[in-house]
Design an enzyme around this catalytic site. Structure first.
Site, PDB file in Angstrom:
ATOM      1  N   LYS A  62       0.811  -1.220   0.000  1.00  7.55           N
ATOM      2  CA  LYS A  62       0.000   0.000   0.000  1.00  7.55           C
ATOM      3  C   LYS A  62       0.842   1.267   0.000  1.00  7.55           C
ATOM      4  O   LYS A  62       0.308   2.342  -0.226  1.00  7.55           O
ATOM      5  CB  LYS A  62      -1.009  -0.020   1.141  1.00  7.55           C
ATOM      6  CG  LYS A  62      -0.469   0.297   2.478  1.00  7.55           C
ATOM      7  CD  LYS A  62      -1.626   0.499   3.414  1.00  7.55           C
ATOM      8  CE  LYS A  62      -1.095   0.918   4.763  1.00  7.55           C
ATOM      9  NZ  LYS A  62      -2.133   0.986   5.749  1.00  7.55           N
ATOM     10  N   ASP A  63       2.134   1.154   0.232  1.00  9.40           N
ATOM     11  CA  ASP A  63       3.007   2.327   0.138  1.00  9.40           C
ATOM     12  C   ASP A  63       3.546   2.523  -1.284  1.00  9.40           C
ATOM     13  O   ASP A  63       4.262   3.486  -1.554  1.00  9.40           O
ATOM     14  CB  ASP A  63       4.195   2.199   1.105  1.00  9.40           C
ATOM     15  CG  ASP A  63       3.743   2.165   2.557  1.00  9.40           C
ATOM     16  OD1 ASP A  63       2.651   2.683   2.850  1.00  9.40           O
ATOM     17  OD2 ASP A  63       4.480   1.613   3.386  1.00  9.40           O
ATOM     18  N   ARG A  91      -8.338   8.228   4.059  1.00  6.62           N
ATOM     19  CA  ARG A  91      -9.266   7.154   3.753  1.00  6.62           C
ATOM     20  C   ARG A  91      -9.997   6.665   5.004  1.00  6.62           C
ATOM     21  O   ARG A  91     -11.224   6.501   5.009  1.00  6.62           O
ATOM     22  CB  ARG A  91      -8.473   5.987   3.127  1.00  6.62           C
ATOM     23  CG  ARG A  91      -9.275   4.729   2.876  1.00  6.62           C
ATOM     24  CD  ARG A  91      -8.363   3.595   2.427  1.00  6.62           C
ATOM     25  NE  ARG A  91      -7.403   3.216   3.455  1.00  6.62           N
ATOM     26  CZ  ARG A  91      -7.678   2.436   4.483  1.00  6.62           C
ATOM     27  NH1 ARG A  91      -8.894   1.909   4.629  1.00  6.62           N
ATOM     28  NH2 ARG A  91      -6.768   2.154   5.389  1.00  6.62           N
ATOM     29  N   ARG A  92      -9.235   6.433   6.086  1.00 11.63           N
ATOM     30  CA  ARG A  92      -9.871   5.954   7.309  1.00 11.63           C
ATOM     31  C   ARG A  92     -10.741   7.035   7.917  1.00 11.63           C
ATOM     32  O   ARG A  92     -11.863   6.773   8.358  1.00 11.63           O
ATOM     33  CB  ARG A  92      -8.802   5.502   8.314  1.00 11.63           C
ATOM     34  CG  ARG A  92      -8.090   4.239   7.862  1.00 11.63           C
ATOM     35  CD  ARG A  92      -6.987   3.824   8.824  1.00 11.63           C
ATOM     36  NE  ARG A  92      -6.315   2.614   8.335  1.00 11.63           N
ATOM     37  CZ  ARG A  92      -5.013   2.393   8.432  1.00 11.63           C
ATOM     38  NH1 ARG A  92      -4.221   3.298   8.990  1.00 11.63           N
ATOM     39  NH2 ARG A  92      -4.502   1.274   7.964  1.00 11.63           N
ATOM     40  N   ARG A 130       0.501  10.700  13.697  1.00 10.63           N
ATOM     41  CA  ARG A 130       1.515  10.079  12.829  1.00 10.63           C
ATOM     42  C   ARG A 130       2.495   9.298  13.690  1.00 10.63           C
ATOM     43  O   ARG A 130       2.420   9.286  14.896  1.00 10.63           O
ATOM     44  CB  ARG A 130       2.278  11.151  12.016  1.00 10.63           C
ATOM     45  CG  ARG A 130       1.520  11.777  10.885  1.00 10.63           C
ATOM     46  CD  ARG A 130       1.694  11.146   9.496  1.00 10.63           C
ATOM     47  NE  ARG A 130       2.821  10.281   9.256  1.00 10.63           N
ATOM     48  CZ  ARG A 130       3.868  10.595   8.532  1.00 10.63           C
ATOM     49  NH1 ARG A 130       3.971  11.787   8.015  1.00 10.63           N
ATOM     50  NH2 ARG A 130       4.827   9.711   8.314  1.00 10.63           N
ATOM     51  N   ARG A 180       1.985   5.298  17.796  1.00 11.90           N
ATOM     52  CA  ARG A 180       0.535   5.558  17.782  1.00 11.90           C
ATOM     53  C   ARG A 180      -0.162   4.872  18.948  1.00 11.90           C
ATOM     54  O   ARG A 180      -1.082   5.416  19.544  1.00 11.90           O
ATOM     55  CB  ARG A 180      -0.069   5.079  16.463  1.00 11.90           C
ATOM     56  CG  ARG A 180       0.422   5.922  15.304  1.00 11.90           C
ATOM     57  CD  ARG A 180      -0.338   5.593  14.056  1.00 11.90           C
ATOM     58  NE  ARG A 180       0.521   5.672  12.890  1.00 11.90           N
ATOM     59  CZ  ARG A 180       0.094   5.470  11.655  1.00 11.90           C
ATOM     60  NH1 ARG A 180      -1.171   5.158  11.434  1.00 11.90           N
ATOM     61  NH2 ARG A 180       0.915   5.551  10.644  1.00 11.90           N
ATOM     62  N   CYS A 201      -3.690  10.554  -4.166  1.00 15.64           N
ATOM     63  CA  CYS A 201      -3.261  10.481  -2.761  1.00 15.64           C
ATOM     64  C   CYS A 201      -3.775  11.681  -1.986  1.00 15.64           C
ATOM     65  O   CYS A 201      -3.679  11.721  -0.769  1.00 15.64           O
ATOM     66  CB  CYS A 201      -1.754  10.323  -2.636  1.00 15.64           C
ATOM     67  SG  CYS A 201      -0.839  11.617  -3.433  1.00 15.64           S
TER      68      CYS A 201
END
Ligand SMILES: NCc1[nH]cc(CCC(=O)O)c1CC(=O)O
Length: 310
Positions: A81-82, A129-130, A147, A153, A241
């Site tokens: 996904k990166d 997105r989340r 971040r 986190r 993005c």
């Protein structure tokens, strides 16, 4: 005996993924030795702003790709996904191992379920997105940006003013963290995952035939096929993005069903559709074209404008 030098970001997740790939490769060969070289990427250095503002995806891979061109390393293990949807000329994703859990994991203080969070509760995520999908589901919640790597986190959830955070389940599982940490798995109906979430991309020079042959041993057909549908969808929504974008594909028999989503950051406009085909590329194209017809490109343009103004 050839030595394969593998470039990896220095985070624990990146190193764990790289070590896992080496273990898998060792099952198939005794002809190679492996060495890991840590590479610091721009994305690892910039920790105080949302990724969409500092240039999005390429951030985690550029330095690593340069090292491949310079023959300082032979291959790299990335989180799929990166990966940007377009790779530079001369490099390729040589194999896609079996996908870990594709879902987002909801982690709250005191294990309160998403539906039971009090009104106005604060959810931490660094992902547009989340954030957008949580707001679409629970418009009363507040999204605060968070971040840092997984460990940071989780620490911030306890120490700062968050009621919950959302992380990729795959990262937690790969790191061997107890899944008891996870309050709730968010199914794709609630939080459609990032393109390629939970999958790895192993990148190497296109010309390195020996290495490509070795890597083909750990390719997972199902994951490679479904992820190719998701990535085709991504590639057709350029500049995306800056906008919440998500996709997840499954295969039943020879039929691939892809669900794709593009939305506004506040979750108020959500475009979502599904398509089934025996060709993953066609599924990707159909979902992208349908969302473009519904106005996905306008959402991208609006989001870019907003980012530019900030
Ligand atoms: N953007 C950071 C990133 N890249 C890959 C993963 C997790 C593992 C994966 O999705 O494969 C994460 C952390 C997260 O989103 O929680």
């Amino acid at each position: 005996m050839r030595k394969i030098v593998i470039g990896s970001r220095r985070s624990n997740l990146a190193m764990t993924q790289t070590e896992w790939v080496i273990e898998q490769l060792k099952k198939h060969t005794k002809d190679y030795e492996f060495e890991v070289k840590k590479i610091v990427t721009k994305g690892d250095k910039i920790l105080d702003v949302t990724l969409s503002k500092v240039g999005g995806k390429g951030l985690f891979v550029k330095e690593i790709e340069q090292a491949m061109f310079d023959h300082e390393i032979d291959m790299a293990v990335h989180s799929m996904k990166d990966m940007p949807s377009q790779l530079p000329e001369g490099l390729e994703i040589a194999c896609v191992p079996e996908r870990e859990d594709h879902r987002d994991a909801f982690i709250s203080n005191d294990h309160v379920q998403l539906d039971d969070l009090k009104e106005g509760a604060v959810v931490g995520t660094s992902s547009l997105r989340r954030g957008a999908q949580i707001l679409a589901y629970r418009p009363d919640l507040k999204i605060h940006w968070i971040r840092g790597n997984i460990e940071t986190r989780l620490r911030k959830l306890k120490e700062e003013n968050f009621d919950a955070i959302i992380l990729a389940a795959a990262g937690l599982k790969r790191m061997g963290w107890s899944t008891e940490l996870i309050t709730q798995y968010l199914e794709p109906e609630v939080s459609l995952p990032a393109v390629g979430q939970g999958a790895l991309a192993i990148e190497c020079r296109e010309s390195d035939d020996d290495l490509k042959e070795l890597l083909s041993n750990i390719n997972d057909e199902y994951t490679a096929t479904t992820v190719s549908a998701e990535r085709k969808f991504l590639s057709m929504l350029e500049g995306s993005c800056s906008v919440p974008i998500a996709a997840y594909a499954i295969r039943e028999g020879d039929q691939i069903t892809l669900t794709g989503l593009v939305s506004s950051s506040d979750g108020k406009t959500v475009l979502k559709t599904q398509s089934t085909s025996n060709d993953p590329i066609q599924a990707g194209e159909e979902v992208a074209n349908e969302l473009i017809k519904q106005g996905a490109k306008d959402l991208v343009e609006e989001a870019k404008k907003e980012l530019g103004e900030q």
